[in-house]
Design a protein around this motif. Structure first.
Motif, PDB file in Angstrom:
ATOM      1  N   VAL A  78     -71.949  50.455  -9.943  1.00  0.00           N
ATOM      2  CA  VAL A  78     -72.132  49.005 -10.034  1.00  0.00           C
ATOM      3  C   VAL A  78     -71.516  48.502 -11.339  1.00  0.00           C
ATOM      4  O   VAL A  78     -71.641  49.157 -12.379  1.00  0.00           O
ATOM      5  CB  VAL A  78     -73.641  48.659  -9.993  1.00  0.00           C
ATOM      6  N   VAL A  79     -70.847  47.363 -11.261  1.00  0.00           N
ATOM      7  CA  VAL A  79     -70.367  46.668 -12.462  1.00  0.00           C
ATOM      8  C   VAL A  79     -70.769  45.202 -12.354  1.00  0.00           C
ATOM      9  O   VAL A  79     -70.949  44.674 -11.257  1.00  0.00           O
ATOM     10  CB  VAL A  79     -68.833  46.795 -12.656  1.00  0.00           C
ATOM     11  N   SER A  80     -70.898  44.567 -13.505  1.00  0.00           N
ATOM     12  CA  SER A  80     -71.232  43.136 -13.529  1.00  0.00           C
ATOM     13  C   SER A  80     -70.007  42.321 -13.160  1.00  0.00           C
ATOM     14  O   SER A  80     -68.923  42.556 -13.682  1.00  0.00           O
ATOM     15  CB  SER A  80     -71.700  42.716 -14.923  1.00  0.00           C
ATOM     16  N   ALA A  81     -70.185  41.353 -12.262  1.00  0.00           N
ATOM     17  CA  ALA A  81     -69.106  40.429 -11.908  1.00  0.00           C
ATOM     18  C   ALA A  81     -69.301  39.098 -12.605  1.00  0.00           C
ATOM     19  O   ALA A  81     -68.343  38.441 -12.994  1.00  0.00           O
ATOM     20  CB  ALA A  81     -69.049  40.213 -10.397  1.00  0.00           C
ATOM     21  N   GLU A  82     -70.573  38.710 -12.769  1.00  0.00           N
ATOM     22  CA  GLU A  82     -70.877  37.387 -13.318  1.00  0.00           C
ATOM     23  C   GLU A  82     -72.335  37.372 -13.718  1.00  0.00           C
ATOM     24  O   GLU A  82     -73.159  38.037 -13.102  1.00  0.00           O
ATOM     25  CB  GLU A  82     -70.581  36.351 -12.226  1.00  0.00           C
ATOM     26  N   PHE A  83     -72.635  36.650 -14.780  1.00  0.00           N
ATOM     27  CA  PHE A  83     -74.038  36.370 -15.077  1.00  0.00           C
ATOM     28  C   PHE A  83     -74.153  35.093 -15.882  1.00  0.00           C
ATOM     29  O   PHE A  83     -73.226  34.652 -16.532  1.00  0.00           O
ATOM     30  CB  PHE A  83     -74.761  37.534 -15.770  1.00  0.00           C
ATOM     31  N   LYS A  84     -75.336  34.513 -15.778  1.00  0.00           N
ATOM     32  CA  LYS A  84     -75.697  33.352 -16.579  1.00  0.00           C
ATOM     33  C   LYS A  84     -77.008  33.691 -17.254  1.00  0.00           C
ATOM     34  O   LYS A  84     -77.914  34.228 -16.623  1.00  0.00           O
ATOM     35  CB  LYS A  84     -75.884  32.112 -15.711  1.00  0.00           C
ATOM     36  N   ILE A  85     -77.057  33.392 -18.531  1.00  0.00           N
ATOM     37  CA  ILE A  85     -78.288  33.676 -19.260  1.00  0.00           C
ATOM     38  C   ILE A  85     -78.785  32.393 -19.917  1.00  0.00           C
ATOM     39  O   ILE A  85     -77.997  31.596 -20.427  1.00  0.00           O
ATOM     40  CB  ILE A  85     -78.089  34.800 -20.301  1.00  0.00           C
ATOM     41  N   ASN A  86     -80.082  32.187 -19.832  1.00  0.00           N
ATOM     42  CA  ASN A  86     -80.744  31.100 -20.556  1.00  0.00           C
ATOM     43  C   ASN A  86     -81.571  31.746 -21.657  1.00  0.00           C
ATOM     44  O   ASN A  86     -82.477  32.533 -21.371  1.00  0.00           O
ATOM     45  CB  ASN A  86     -81.663  30.294 -19.634  1.00  0.00           C
ATOM     46  N   LEU A  87     -81.240  31.407 -22.901  1.00  0.00           N
ATOM     47  CA  LEU A  87     -82.017  31.877 -24.042  1.00  0.00           C
ATOM     48  C   LEU A  87     -83.063  30.800 -24.311  1.00  0.00           C
ATOM     49  O   LEU A  87     -82.738  29.696 -24.715  1.00  0.00           O
ATOM     50  CB  LEU A  87     -81.090  32.106 -25.236  1.00  0.00           C
ATOM     51  N   MET A  88     -84.317  31.126 -24.039  1.00  0.00           N
ATOM     52  CA  MET A  88     -85.367  30.120 -23.972  1.00  0.00           C
ATOM     53  C   MET A  88     -86.084  29.864 -25.295  1.00  0.00           C
ATOM     54  O   MET A  88     -86.664  28.810 -25.487  1.00  0.00           O
ATOM     55  CB  MET A  88     -86.359  30.527 -22.895  1.00  0.00           C
ATOM     56  N   ALA A 131     -85.687  35.124 -22.496  1.00  0.00           N
ATOM     57  CA  ALA A 131     -84.409  34.918 -21.805  1.00  0.00           C
ATOM     58  C   ALA A 131     -84.563  35.144 -20.312  1.00  0.00           C
ATOM     59  O   ALA A 131     -85.364  35.978 -19.878  1.00  0.00           O
ATOM     60  CB  ALA A 131     -83.352  35.869 -22.353  1.00  0.00           C
ATOM     61  N   LEU A 132     -83.796  34.373 -19.546  1.00  0.00           N
ATOM     62  CA  LEU A 132     -83.708  34.534 -18.095  1.00  0.00           C
ATOM     63  C   LEU A 132     -82.244  34.724 -17.723  1.00  0.00           C
ATOM     64  O   LEU A 132     -81.366  34.086 -18.310  1.00  0.00           O
ATOM     65  CB  LEU A 132     -84.245  33.296 -17.374  1.00  0.00           C
ATOM     66  N   MET A 133     -81.998  35.590 -16.746  1.00  0.00           N
ATOM     67  CA  MET A 133     -80.632  35.852 -16.307  1.00  0.00           C
ATOM     68  C   MET A 133     -80.557  35.798 -14.792  1.00  0.00           C
ATOM     69  O   MET A 133     -81.496  36.189 -14.101  1.00  0.00           O
ATOM     70  CB  MET A 133     -80.171  37.241 -16.772  1.00  0.00           C
ATOM     71  N   GLN A 134     -79.432  35.293 -14.309  1.00  0.00           N
ATOM     72  CA  GLN A 134     -79.055  35.470 -12.907  1.00  0.00           C
ATOM     73  C   GLN A 134     -77.716  36.177 -12.937  1.00  0.00           C
ATOM     74  O   GLN A 134     -76.815  35.761 -13.680  1.00  0.00           O
ATOM     75  CB  GLN A 134     -78.940  34.149 -12.152  1.00  0.00           C
ATOM     76  N   ALA A 135     -77.584  37.243 -12.161  1.00  0.00           N
ATOM     77  CA  ALA A 135     -76.390  38.075 -12.235  1.00  0.00           C
ATOM     78  C   ALA A 135     -75.906  38.469 -10.848  1.00  0.00           C
ATOM     79  O   ALA A 135     -76.704  38.635  -9.929  1.00  0.00           O
ATOM     80  CB  ALA A 135     -76.679  39.318 -13.047  1.00  0.00           C
ATOM     81  N   THR A 136     -74.602  38.642 -10.750  1.00  0.00           N
ATOM     82  CA  THR A 136     -73.993  39.183  -9.535  1.00  0.00           C
ATOM     83  C   THR A 136     -73.357  40.501  -9.910  1.00  0.00           C
ATOM     84  O   THR A 136     -72.531  40.579 -10.832  1.00  0.00           O
ATOM     85  CB  THR A 136     -72.911  38.231  -8.963  1.00  0.00           C
ATOM     86  N   MET A 137     -73.758  41.553  -9.213  1.00  0.00           N
ATOM     87  CA  MET A 137     -73.217  42.889  -9.429  1.00  0.00           C
ATOM     88  C   MET A 137     -72.328  43.252  -8.243  1.00  0.00           C
ATOM     89  O   MET A 137     -72.610  42.892  -7.108  1.00  0.00           O
ATOM     90  CB  MET A 137     -74.362  43.903  -9.537  1.00  0.00           C
ATOM     91  N   VAL A 138     -71.256  43.988  -8.546  1.00  0.00           N
ATOM     92  CA  VAL A 138     -70.302  44.407  -7.528  1.00  0.00           C
ATOM     93  C   VAL A 138     -70.394  45.918  -7.377  1.00  0.00           C
ATOM     94  O   VAL A 138     -70.358  46.653  -8.360  1.00  0.00           O
ATOM     95  CB  VAL A 138     -68.864  44.012  -7.907  1.00  0.00           C
ATOM     96  N   LEU A 139     -70.481  46.367  -6.134  1.00  0.00           N
ATOM     97  CA  LEU A 139     -70.436  47.790  -5.859  1.00  0.00           C
ATOM     98  C   LEU A 139     -68.980  48.235  -5.839  1.00  0.00           C
ATOM     99  O   LEU A 139     -68.135  47.593  -5.193  1.00  0.00           O
ATOM    100  CB  LEU A 139     -71.082  48.104  -4.511  1.00  0.00           C
ATOM    101  N   VAL A 140     -68.689  49.301  -6.580  1.00  0.00           N
ATOM    102  CA  VAL A 140     -67.344  49.875  -6.606  1.00  0.00           C
ATOM    103  C   VAL A 140     -67.455  51.360  -6.277  1.00  0.00           C
ATOM    104  O   VAL A 140     -68.445  52.007  -6.619  1.00  0.00           O
ATOM    105  CB  VAL A 140     -66.661  49.664  -7.987  1.00  0.00           C
ATOM    106  N   ARG A 141     -66.445  51.869  -5.619  1.00  0.00           N
ATOM    107  CA  ARG A 141     -66.459  53.301  -5.274  1.00  0.00           C
ATOM    108  C   ARG A 141     -66.497  54.133  -6.541  1.00  0.00           C
ATOM    109  O   ARG A 141     -65.768  53.871  -7.495  1.00  0.00           O
ATOM    110  CB  ARG A 141     -65.253  53.670  -4.443  1.00  0.00           C
TER     111      ARG A 141
END
Length: 142
Positions: A78-88, A131-141
């Motif tokens: 798995v690798v990160s494709a995108e994320f958004k973080i809110n530092l609260m 902090a809160l995060m929303q992230a999209t992870m990509v599966l790679v071979r």
């Protein structure tokens, strides 16, 4: 989750130099959920004495990534494709816990949410979410 998946996540975590640099450790691994703990130390501080946003972001990104990996079959990483973080709020505490959870696992993309909890004293059960995060992870071979 089976023992092999847990071992695969633990091996991958141990191979991350950044987690060692931050003093982070794999605290808990479940099906679709991973916790990473990090102590406060001068090595993770910023100029005002708080824990640096980069350290906070790094542990929650990894928690989300490993949560996604817990749902992946052995031929994938798995690798990160995108994320958004809110530092609260400022990251003040003796130690921190990043909790990553899978919200939806697709064929190649996994959407995760994460939070970083700050504890004010050792052994404390009360915490503040820094902090809160929303992230999209990509599966790679692998």
């Amino acid at each position: 989750m089976n023992d092999e998946t847990h071992a695969r996540i633990a091996r991958s975590f141990e191979a991350q130099g950044l987690m060692a640099t931050l003093g982070a450790r794999l605290a808990w691994v479940g099906d679709g959920e991973v916790h990473i703990a990090m102590p406060n130390s001068p090595q993770v501080s910023q100029q005002h004495g708080y824990v640096h946003a980069g350290a906070v972001t790094s542990i929650v990104d990894s928690a989300c990534g490993y949560a996604a990996l817990s749902r992946a079959t052995p031929e994938f990483e798995v690798v990160s494709a995108e994320f958004k973080i809110n530092l609260m709020r400022p990251a003040i505490g003796t130690h921190f816990l990043a909790v990553g959870k899978v919200q939806n696992a697709g064929r190649l993309l996994t959407v995760c949410s994460g939070e970083v909890r700050a504890f004010l004293s050792k052994g404390a059960s009360e915490y503040k979410v820094v902090a809160l995060m929303q992230a999209t992870m990509v599966l790679v071979r692998a």
